[in-house]
Design a protein around this motif. Structure first.
Motif, short mmCIF file in Angstrom:
data_model
loop_
_atom_site.label_atom_id
_atom_site.label_comp_id
_atom_site.label_asym_id
_atom_site.label_seq_id
_atom_site.Cartn_x
_atom_site.Cartn_y
_atom_site.Cartn_z
N ASP A 269 -6.48 -0.55 8.97
CA ASP A 269 -7.78 -0.35 8.31
C ASP A 269 -8.42 0.99 8.69
O ASP A 269 -9.32 1.45 7.98
CB ASP A 269 -8.74 -1.48 8.67
CG ASP A 269 -8.30 -2.82 8.10
OD1 ASP A 269 -7.49 -2.82 7.15
OD2 ASP A 269 -8.75 -3.87 8.60
N GLU A 270 -7.97 1.59 9.79
CA GLU A 270 -8.56 2.86 10.23
C GLU A 270 -7.88 4.08 9.60
O GLU A 270 -8.28 5.22 9.85
CB GLU A 270 -8.48 2.96 11.76
CG GLU A 270 -9.31 1.91 12.49
CD GLU A 270 -9.24 2.06 13.99
OE1 GLU A 270 -8.64 3.06 14.46
OE2 GLU A 270 -9.77 1.19 14.70
N ASP B 64 -0.34 -5.06 9.92
CA ASP B 64 -1.39 -5.16 10.93
C ASP B 64 -1.79 -3.80 11.48
O ASP B 64 -2.95 -3.56 11.78
CB ASP B 64 -0.91 -6.05 12.09
CG ASP B 64 -0.65 -7.47 11.65
OD1 ASP B 64 -1.58 -8.11 11.13
OD2 ASP B 64 0.49 -7.95 11.81
N THR C 187 -7.18 5.66 2.82
CA THR C 187 -6.46 5.02 1.72
C THR C 187 -5.92 6.00 0.70
O THR C 187 -4.90 5.74 0.06
CB THR C 187 -7.37 4.01 1.01
OG1 THR C 187 -8.56 4.69 0.56
CG2 THR C 187 -7.75 2.87 1.94
N ARG D 76 0.13 -1.77 2.71
CA ARG D 76 -1.15 -1.82 3.44
C ARG D 76 -1.72 -3.24 3.53
O ARG D 76 -2.21 -3.65 4.59
CB ARG D 76 -2.17 -0.90 2.76
CG ARG D 76 -3.53 -0.88 3.43
CD ARG D 76 -4.49 0.02 2.69
NE ARG D 76 -4.14 1.42 2.84
CZ ARG D 76 -4.55 2.19 3.85
NH1 ARG D 76 -5.30 1.67 4.82
NH2 ARG D 76 -4.20 3.45 3.91
N GLY D 77 -1.65 -4.01 2.47
CA GLY D 77 -2.24 -5.33 2.48
C GLY D 77 -1.54 -6.33 3.37
O GLY D 77 -2.10 -7.39 3.68
#
Length: 377
Positions: free
Chosen positions: A270-271, A232, A274, A228-229
């Motif tokens: 980001d959408e 994109d 998590t 995730r980090g």
């Protein structure tokens, strides 16, 4: 519960007949692909592996460069030689992003048509797949899968979780371009598999899908958790075929498919939720949307929002092809004319078979040599 139906027309005929010309042309193309793959792997493969002792980053740059050159022959075969029409719709995604790709699995060659999109986005050499471990046992091709760092799984989560986590942890360097492709259904679509998937979904209260199988969510969640980090976006690709779904030899001989339709949706990472539970629900919802997209495709013959992607450049392909054929010719001449080169090729094959069987991927001996040791590892 609705009975699933195959996403194809009723007629059983191939789109094009297998003429003697197509058969001969297909054999020539297949021979070229296999011979060039063997020579490039035998002469360049060991060097790419050994380069990892100095820098994983630069080893990946070298392998992606030559892989992209070789792989470019396939989209050209599909679109220019076989005359397959590839129609894109949905989002026009930018170039050079690090992405996780989720795709429905209609047939055994879905993964090959991702190359048509990747080539247009200058990312052809960076594509990697999560695939079943039996494919790693293929001679020559299995060696390539290993060098290119494809992730092999046994479809047993008890063992796959550790393997995936270990491999994904090496993909976190944002300086290494990445297109990681995952087929969450875990297998290709058939009527029998669809019925089993529908029965299971009805029992546990999940959506009953008609054109796709219920996705397996744990692999997807692990990919997102690990990467995730550095990602994109997630690209949600939906593939559909006009007329019959093709098989590998249909592609080689150019009898099918007549049209491949690829619907692309880009979701910024980001959408995406998590937590694993919310991520699993998100993926299931995406496949529910895929199911509706494919239902609309069956009734309308196309996806909504068809767009324009650039045509493949014939001149660029000819340059790539000339480089690959030139290298193969040189390597073949050396192998035939030199006893030392014959011995080298034999040893290289043994080495590649050995590291593939034992899943050996060296790490840098001295991290300071490459200046990115911690990131590479």
């Amino acid at each position: 519960m609705e009975v699933c139906k195959p996403l194809k027309s009723d007629h059983k005929l191939k789109h094009r007949p297998l003429t003697p010309y197509r058969f001969f042309r297909g054999l020539v193309c297949l021979t070229l692909f296999l011979s060039t793959a063997f020579m490039l792997l035998a002469y360049l493969g060991p060097g790419a592996v050994l380069l990892r002792y100095l820098s994983i980053h630069y080893s990946r740059k070298a392998t992606s460069f030559f892989f992209g050159l070789w792989l470019s022959m396939w989209p050209f075969l599909f679109e220019k030689i076989n005359g397959t029409k590839v129609v894109f719709s949905g989002d026009n995604v930018p170039q050079k992003e690090r992405v996780l790709i989720i795709v429905n699995h209609r047939t055994e060659v879905d993964w090959m048509y991702l190359w048509d999109l990747a080539m247009r986005k200058r990312s052809l050499g960076y594509i990697k797949y999560i695939l079943k471990s039996s494919l790693m046992k293929l001679p020559v091709l299995g060696w390539g899968f290993h060098i290119l760092e494809f992730i092999s799984v046994d479809r047993k989560w008890e063992t796959d979780e550790t393997i995936m986590h270990q491999m994904l942890s090496t993909f976190k360097n944002p300086q290494d371009p990445l297109w990681l492709a995952l087929f969450p259904e875990g297998t290709d679509f058939t009527e029998a598999k669809c019925l089993k998937s529908q029965e299971f979904a009805a029992e546990v209260g999940l959506p009953v899908l008609t054109n796709v199988l219920l996705p397996k969510t744990r692999g997807f969640c692990l990919c997102l958790e690990a990467l995730r980090g550095s990602l994109d976006a997630v690209y949600d690709l939906t593939i559909a075929y006009k007329h019959q779904c093709p098989f590998f030899l249909d592609n080689v001989f150019g009898v099918d498919p007549s049209e491949v339709h690829i619907h692309v949706q880009r979701i910024p990472v980001d959408e995406i939720p998590t937590s694993n539970a919310e991520g699993a629900a998100w993926l299931t919802d995406r496949f529910k949307l895929k199911d509706q997209l494919l239902s609309d495709f069956k009734s309308q013959g196309h996806f909504h929002g068809e767009g324009e992607e650039e045509e493949l450049c014939t001149q660029k392909w000819l340059v790539n092809f000339a480089v690959i054929i030139g290298l193969t010719t040189i390597f073949s001449y050396l192998t035939i004319g030199s006893r030392v080169c014959k011995i080298y090729v034999g040893l290289a094959c043994l080495y590649l078979a050995y590291i593939t069987h034992y899943k050996i991927r060296p790490n840098p001996l001295v991290s300071s040599v490459c200046g990115k040791g911690k990131k590479d590892e």
